[in-house]
Design an enzyme around this catalytic site. Structure first.
Site, PDB file in Angstrom:
ATOM      1  N   ASP A  39       0.873  -1.058  -0.150  1.00 19.87           N
ATOM      2  CA  ASP A  39      -0.437   0.612   0.168  1.00 19.87           C
ATOM      3  C   ASP A  39       1.151   0.944   0.492  1.00 19.87           C
ATOM      4  O   ASP A  39       1.533   1.049   1.024  1.00 19.87           O
ATOM      5  CB  ASP A  39      -0.787  -0.222   0.927  1.00 19.87           C
ATOM      6  CG  ASP A  39      -1.992   1.349   1.023  1.00 19.87           C
ATOM      7  OD1 ASP A  39      -2.945   1.170   0.766  1.00 19.87           O
ATOM      8  OD2 ASP A  39      -1.625   2.604   1.779  1.00 19.87           O
ATOM      9  N   TYR A  88       2.859  10.123  -0.986  1.00 18.25           N
ATOM     10  CA  TYR A  88       4.438   9.207  -0.023  1.00 18.25           C
ATOM     11  C   TYR A  88       5.396   9.824  -0.779  1.00 18.25           C
ATOM     12  O   TYR A  88       6.883   9.782  -0.227  1.00 18.25           O
ATOM     13  CB  TYR A  88       4.208   8.153   0.500  1.00 18.25           C
ATOM     14  CG  TYR A  88       3.406   7.894   0.636  1.00 18.25           C
ATOM     15  CD1 TYR A  88       2.100   8.323   1.832  1.00 18.25           C
ATOM     16  CD2 TYR A  88       2.358   6.032   0.528  1.00 18.25           C
ATOM     17  CE1 TYR A  88       1.321   7.615   2.880  1.00 18.25           C
ATOM     18  CE2 TYR A  88       1.283   5.539   1.926  1.00 18.25           C
ATOM     19  CZ  TYR A  88       0.667   6.333   2.402  1.00 18.25           C
ATOM     20  OH  TYR A  88      -0.274   6.469   3.134  1.00 18.25           O
ATOM     21  N   LYS A 133      -3.053   5.636  -4.104  1.00 20.06           N
ATOM     22  CA  LYS A 133      -4.072   6.737  -3.462  1.00 20.06           C
ATOM     23  C   LYS A 133      -3.843   8.460  -4.480  1.00 20.06           C
ATOM     24  O   LYS A 133      -2.331   8.768  -4.525  1.00 20.06           O
ATOM     25  CB  LYS A 133      -3.945   7.214  -2.385  1.00 20.06           C
ATOM     26  CG  LYS A 133      -4.538   6.134  -1.268  1.00 20.06           C
ATOM     27  CD  LYS A 133      -4.104   6.257   0.192  1.00 20.06           C
ATOM     28  CE  LYS A 133      -3.661   4.835   0.696  1.00 20.06           C
ATOM     29  NZ  LYS A 133      -2.378   4.390   0.647  1.00 20.06           N
ATOM     30  N   HIS A 167      -7.279   9.629  -1.374  1.00 20.61           N
ATOM     31  CA  HIS A 167      -6.930   9.933   0.014  1.00 20.61           C
ATOM     32  C   HIS A 167      -7.378  10.225   1.324  1.00 20.61           C
ATOM     33  O   HIS A 167      -7.831  10.124   2.470  1.00 20.61           O
ATOM     34  CB  HIS A 167      -5.796  10.792   0.495  1.00 20.61           C
ATOM     35  CG  HIS A 167      -4.609  10.023   0.779  1.00 20.61           C
ATOM     36  ND1 HIS A 167      -3.290   9.811   0.468  1.00 20.61           N
ATOM     37  CD2 HIS A 167      -4.175   9.429   2.210  1.00 20.61           C
ATOM     38  CE1 HIS A 167      -2.395   9.463   1.056  1.00 20.61           C
ATOM     39  NE2 HIS A 167      -3.417   9.115   2.020  1.00 20.61           N
TER      40      HIS A 167
END
Length: 275
Positions: free
Chosen positions: A49, A54, A79, A112
């Site tokens: 994930d 990120y 996401k 998200h």
């Protein structure tokens, strides 16, 4: 009852999603992310994930490619970030994520956060991606019940997953019940409370079951029917987090863990996001 790392729940559209995966929030792009993902896959994880925000999708993609694992045996989630929400911008963001990951399709694509005034248009984009076969399942993250009710009103496709902060200090029972009633799979992020595991009950149960506090919490998640994605960059922790399928918490101990709830968040409240 889930008995192995490869065991899966079945989403509302029939897609199988592993009960346990590797979360990679705050894992650094480069060697750290590549080593973490490759070790997880070699340990037996099949679910990874990540998210656009990120900043490590490329590293995840390289690790997947270099692992030698068959693509159809993996379950990859990413996401769309808040700044990219909206119909056209979401479609563009998806293609960017897919390019960085180096994958022809994704297994799960999530909104998200519920950005007010945008998440319904974003959802329409996810519906298109799903109908076009570019993603096997779609869902949301950090949605409260009222966000889900709003989204369900007028949508062609129901969210298959809702990924939220969930742990013994934040049990979110009304949300869990709503998701079960509507066949939306709840998934836990920060299941290990960002390392805040120094609780007397966890120490007691750790001794009783001969498992670490982290393993106790992960098992609690799974027995509640909640998919969980603990994050670690340490090889032995990645292995330890996966070693939760050889014991079962008693109902009494499940109830005691439920009793730790304080409605305490380590992350933002979705009703008060400032992104």
């Amino acid at each position: 009852m889930s008995q192995s790392l490869k065991d899966s729940t079945v989403l509302s559209n029939g897609v199988k999603m592993p009960w346990l995966g590797l979360g990679v929030w705050r894992v650094k792009e480069g060697q750290e992310i590549e080593d973490s993902v490759k070790h997880a896959i070699s340990t037996g994880y099949v679910s990874i994930d990540t998210a656009a925000i990120y900043g490590n999708e490329e590293g995840v993609g390289r690790a997947i490619h270099n692992s030698g694992a068959a693509r159809d045996k993996l379950f990859v989630t990413t996401k769309v970030w808040n700044a990219d929400q909206g119909y056209d911008t979401t479609l563009k963001a998806f293609e960017e994520s897919r390019r960085k990951l180096g994958l022809d399709y994704l297994d799960l694509y999530l909104i998200h956060w519920p950005v007010k005034g945008k998440y319904k248009d974003t959802w329409r984009a996810l519906e298109k991606l799903y109908k076009d076969g570019l993603v096997r399942s779609i869902g949301v993250s950090n949605f409260h019940v009222h966000h889900l009710e709003d989204l369900l009103d007028g949508s062609d496709v129901k969210p298959m997953v809702n990924q939220v902060e969930y742990h013994p200090l934040l049990t979110q029972k009304p949300l869990l019940a709503f998701c079960k009633d509507h066949n939306i799979q709840l998934e836990a992020w920060s299941p290990l409370m960002q390392g805040n595991l120094d609780l007397p009950l966890l120490a007691e149960l750790s001794e009783k079951y001969k498992k670490s506090p982290a393993q106790i919490v992960i098992r609690w998640d799974i027995q509640h029917g909640v998919v969980t994605i603990p994050k670690s960059v340490t090889a032995h922790r990645i292995e330890e987090n996966a070693n939760v399928f050889d014991f079962i918490l008693s109902q009494e101990d499940m109830d005691r863990l439920d009793g730790l709830n304080q409605d305490k968040r380590f992350g933002p409240d979705p009703d008060h996001i400032n992104f």
